[in-house]
Design a protein around this motif. Structure first.
Motif, short mmCIF file in Angstrom:
data_model
loop_
_atom_site.label_atom_id
_atom_site.label_comp_id
_atom_site.label_asym_id
_atom_site.label_seq_id
_atom_site.Cartn_x
_atom_site.Cartn_y
_atom_site.Cartn_z
N LEU A 149 0.84 -1.20 0.00
CA LEU A 149 0.00 0.00 0.00
C LEU A 149 0.88 1.25 0.00
N ALA A 150 1.95 1.21 0.78
CA ALA A 150 2.88 2.36 0.80
C ALA A 150 3.50 2.56 -0.58
N ASP A 151 3.93 1.47 -1.22
CA ASP A 151 4.50 1.58 -2.59
C ASP A 151 3.51 2.28 -3.53
N LEU A 152 2.25 1.86 -3.44
CA LEU A 152 1.24 2.37 -4.38
C LEU A 152 0.94 3.85 -4.11
N ILE A 154 3.02 5.99 -2.76
CA ILE A 154 4.22 6.73 -3.18
C ILE A 154 4.19 6.90 -4.70
N ALA A 155 3.87 5.83 -5.41
CA ALA A 155 3.84 5.90 -6.88
C ALA A 155 2.74 6.84 -7.36
N ALA A 156 1.60 6.85 -6.68
CA ALA A 156 0.47 7.68 -7.12
C ALA A 156 0.63 9.13 -6.68
N GLY A 157 1.53 9.38 -5.73
CA GLY A 157 1.77 10.74 -5.27
C GLY A 157 0.74 11.24 -4.28
N ARG A 159 -0.58 11.96 -0.56
CA ARG A 159 -0.03 12.07 0.79
C ARG A 159 -0.76 11.03 1.63
N ALA A 160 -0.01 10.17 2.26
CA ALA A 160 -0.65 9.06 2.97
C ALA A 160 0.11 8.76 4.25
N LEU A 161 -0.65 8.46 5.28
CA LEU A 161 -0.07 8.00 6.54
C LEU A 161 -0.62 6.59 6.72
N ILE A 162 0.29 5.64 6.87
CA ILE A 162 -0.11 4.24 6.73
C ILE A 162 0.35 3.41 7.92
N GLY A 163 -0.58 2.63 8.46
CA GLY A 163 -0.22 1.77 9.58
C GLY A 163 -0.50 0.30 9.30
N LYS A 164 0.48 -0.52 9.63
CA LYS A 164 0.22 -1.97 9.73
C LYS A 164 -0.65 -2.17 10.95
N LYS A 200 13.17 4.35 -1.26
CA LYS A 200 14.00 5.18 -2.14
C LYS A 200 13.20 6.27 -2.86
N ASP A 201 11.92 6.04 -3.06
CA ASP A 201 11.11 7.05 -3.75
C ASP A 201 10.31 7.93 -2.79
N ASN A 202 10.66 7.87 -1.53
CA ASN A 202 9.89 8.62 -0.53
C ASN A 202 10.77 9.64 0.19
N SER A 203 11.74 10.20 -0.55
CA SER A 203 12.69 11.09 0.11
C SER A 203 12.01 12.37 0.61
N GLU A 204 10.89 12.75 0.00
CA GLU A 204 10.18 13.95 0.47
C GLU A 204 9.27 13.64 1.65
N GLY A 205 9.14 12.39 2.01
CA GLY A 205 8.36 12.01 3.19
C GLY A 205 6.87 12.23 3.02
N ARG A 206 6.40 12.09 1.78
CA ARG A 206 4.95 12.29 1.55
C ARG A 206 4.14 11.15 2.15
N VAL A 207 4.78 9.99 2.25
CA VAL A 207 4.12 8.87 2.93
C VAL A 207 4.83 8.66 4.27
N LEU A 208 4.02 8.55 5.31
CA LEU A 208 4.55 8.45 6.66
C LEU A 208 4.00 7.20 7.35
N PRO A 209 4.78 6.61 8.23
CA PRO A 209 4.31 5.42 8.94
C PRO A 209 3.51 5.78 10.19
#
Ligand code: GUN
Ligand code: FE
Length: 454
Positions: A149-152, A154-157, A159-164, A200-209
Motif C-alpha cells: 500500500l505504501a508503494d502504491l 508513493i507511486a500515485a503521489g 499524501r498518505a499515513l499508513i499503519g500496519k 528510495k522514492d519517498n525522500s520527500e516524506g509524503r508517505v509516513l508510517p
C-alpha cells in the motif's frame, strides 16, 4: 489547464477555511508555489506585487477558467484501505459481529498480494479523483501488504499515513488473521516504519508510517505497551479506534476499570500525533485528557450512524479546543467522499441538537445545542485534518504544502447547477453539497498534478 505547478503558480478564485466557521474567499488571487511544492506567496489583485510576480512567472502560471474554483485538498482522517471492496455492503450487524463476520475475512485476503494490489490501486486512484489529497490509512495486519500500500501511494503521489494494523489477542482475533505474538506485532510495525522511512522514492516524506493498534479489544497489554514505547521512540503518528460504540466503550471499562482513552494514555499511545477514530463516548475528563496531550479525534459521522449507537458530540469537543478532523471510515461508512462527510457531520449535529423521537416533546427531544455549520465542517475536512496530523496542509497560505483541488462547477456530468449564481458563499455551499467526481477538474499534491480533467 494542466500540469505541475512547482516553481510556478495558479491564479483564480479559491476558498479555504483556516478557522472554524469562517470562509475566506481569495478572489482572482495568485498562489505561488516553490520548487518543493510549498506555497510561497498568496497575492490578491490588490497586492502591489500581483502583476509583477504574475508577469515574472509567465507561462508557469495556470489560470483557472470561468466557473472553476480552487480549494485545499481534502484530508480523510480515517480510512480502512482493505475494506474498499466492502463499501456499501455489510451494514446490517453491530460492530463486534461485523468485524468477525465480514471484515476480518476480507482483510485476511490481502495476504495475497495480487488481490491486494488490484484493490488498493483502485482505492488510491478513486480517492485522489474525489479530491482526497491526504489519507490516514489503516492497512491490514499483514506486513507485506501494508508495504505494498505504501508503494502504491508513493507511486500515485498521494499524501498518505499508513499503519500496519496490530492485532494480537487470540481471544478476539481469528487464527488466520492476527499477529503471532505481541513481540511480532511490535517487530512488524517497526519493520514497516523502517520500510516507509527508507523507501528510495519517498525522500520527500509524503508517505509516513503510523503505529496502529486496531483497538483495545484486539490487542494484549504487552502489544499495547510495546507499541506505545515504539511510538515514543520513533516519534511516529499513532492511530486507533476509541470508545466507538456502547460495546467497545464498555469493553475497556470492564478490562481496565478506566476508560478507553485513559487506558491508551497509560500505554503511552496518546500524544500530539495520535488520532482516535470515532471516540463517541468520551467523557468530559477524557476530552480534557486528549486536549492536554494534543491528540485528535477522527470524526466519522456516516459510519457512526451504523456502528456507534450515537452521535459524536462535536460541538462540545470543538468548544473544548479538542483537535478534530473528519473521516469516511471506509467501509464502516458507505461513502468514500469527504464532501459527503462534511454534509453528514452537519446533518447529524442537527439531529443531536434537536433530537429525533417525535414522541417526545420538543424541549426534551434533543440536547438543545450541538449544531455545526457547513463552513466548520469544511474547515474540519481540510485545515482541521492538517492540525490533527501536525502537518502544514489544508490551508492556502505561505508555508503550507500546495495540496489543492479545482472544482469545475460547469461540468455537465457533475452534481452542481449554479443557474448564474456567483455569490461566493452560495457557490461554496453548492460545491460542498453537490460536487461529485465529475466536478473534480484537477488535484495537486505538493504542487504535483495528480488528476487533470480538461
Ligand atoms: N474497530 C475495530 N476495527 C474497526 C474497523 O475496522 N472499523 C470500525 N468502524 N471500527 C473498528
Ligand atoms: Fe474504523
Amino acid at each position: 489547464m494542466q500540469g505541475d505547478v512547482r516553481g510556478g503558480g495558479v491564479v483564480g478564485t479559491f476558498f479555504h477555511a483556516p478557522r472554524q466557521g469562517e470562509l475566506e474567499v481569495l478572489q482572482d488571487t495568485l498562489i505561488c508555489v516553490d520548487e518543493d511544492g510549498v506555497i510561497s506567496g498568496v497575492l490578491p489583485p490588490s497586492s502591489h506585487d500581483h502583476e509583477r510576480v504574475l508577469n515574472g512567472l509567465g507561462d508557469r502560471v495556470l489560470r483557472l477558467p470561468e466557473g472553476r474554483y480552487g480549494m485545499p485538498g481534502l484530508v480523510d482522517l480515517h480510512v480502512h484501505a482493505p475494506q474498499y471492496p466492502q463499501l456499501g455492503l455489510a451494514l446490517d450487524a453491530p460492530l463486534e459481529v461485523w468485524l468477525q463476520k465480514y471484515t476480518f475475512p476480507l482483510e485476511a485476503k490481502y495476504q495475497e498480494l495480487d488481490f491486494a494490489r488490484q484493490r488498493y490501486s483502485v482505492l488510491v486512484e478513486d480517492l485522489l479523483a474525489g479530491g482526497t489529497t491526504t489519507a490516514l490509512y489503516f492497512a491490514t495486519q499483514d506486513r507485506a501488504a501494508t508495504e505494498l500500500l505504501a508503494d502504491l501511494c508513493i507511486a500515485a503521489g498521494q499524501r498518505a499515513l499508513i499503519g500496519k494494523v496490530a492485532m494480537d489477542d487470540p481471544v478476539a482475533c481469528p487464527p488466520g488473521y492476527r499477529d503471532r505474538s505481541a513481540e511480532a506485532a511490535v517487530a512488524d510495525t517497526r519493520a514497516v516504519i523502517d520500510y516507509i522511512r527508507g523507501h528510495k522514492d519517498n525522500s520527500e516524506g509524503r508517505v509516513l508510517p503510523v503505529v496502529t493498534p486496531r483497538f483495545v479489544p484486539s490487542c494484549t497489554d504487552a502489544a499495547l505497551a510495546g507499541l506505545g514505547q515504539l511510538a515514543q521512540e520513533c516519534g511516529c503518528h499513532v492511530q486507533t479506534h476509541c470508545s466507538e460504540s456502547d460495546w467497545a466503550h464498555r469493553y475497556a471499562l470492564e478490562r481496565f476499570g478506566i476508560s478507553d482513552a485513559a487506558a491508551l494514555d497509560r500505554f503511552g499511545l496518546l500524544g500530539r500525533r495520535s488520532v482516535l477514530a470515532h471516540a463517541n463516548f468520551l467523557s468530559d475528563a477524557d476530552m480534557d485528557l486528549l486536549v492536554e496531550r494534543g491528540a485528535a479525534v477522527a470524526h466519522c459521522p456516516l459510519s457512526n450512524i451504523y456502528f456507534a449507537n450515537s452521535v459524536f458530540p462535536l460541538r462540545q469537543a470543538l468548544d473544548k479546543q479538542l483537535h478534530v478532523g473528519l473521516g469516511t471510515d471506509i467501509s464502516g461508512g458507505p461513502s468514500a467522499s469527504m464532501l459527503q462527510a462534511c454534509q453528514t457531520s452537519v446533518q447529524v449535529s442537527r439531529m443531536l441538537e434537536e433530537g429525533v423521537d417525535p414522541a417526545l416533546p420538543a424541549e426534551r427531544r434533543g440536547r438543545g445545542d450541538g449544531r455545526i455549520d457547513l463552513v466548520t465542517a469544511f474547515h474540519l475536512a481540510t485545515a482541521g485534518g492538517g492540525i490533527a496530523l501536525d502537518l502544514p496542509i489544508g490551508v492556502l497560505a505561505p508555508g503550507y504544502r500546495f495540496d489543492a483541488v479545482v472544482i469545475d462547477t460547469t461540468a455537465r456530468d457533475g452534481g452542481i447547477r449554479l443557474f448564474g449564481q456567483t455569490d461566493p458563499m452560495a457557490v461554496f455551499e453548492k460545491i460542498v453539497y453537490g460536487a461529485n467526481r465529475s466536478n473534480v477538474a484537477a488535484v495537486w499534491v505538493d504542487g504535483n498534478c495528480r488528476v487533470n480533467r480538461q
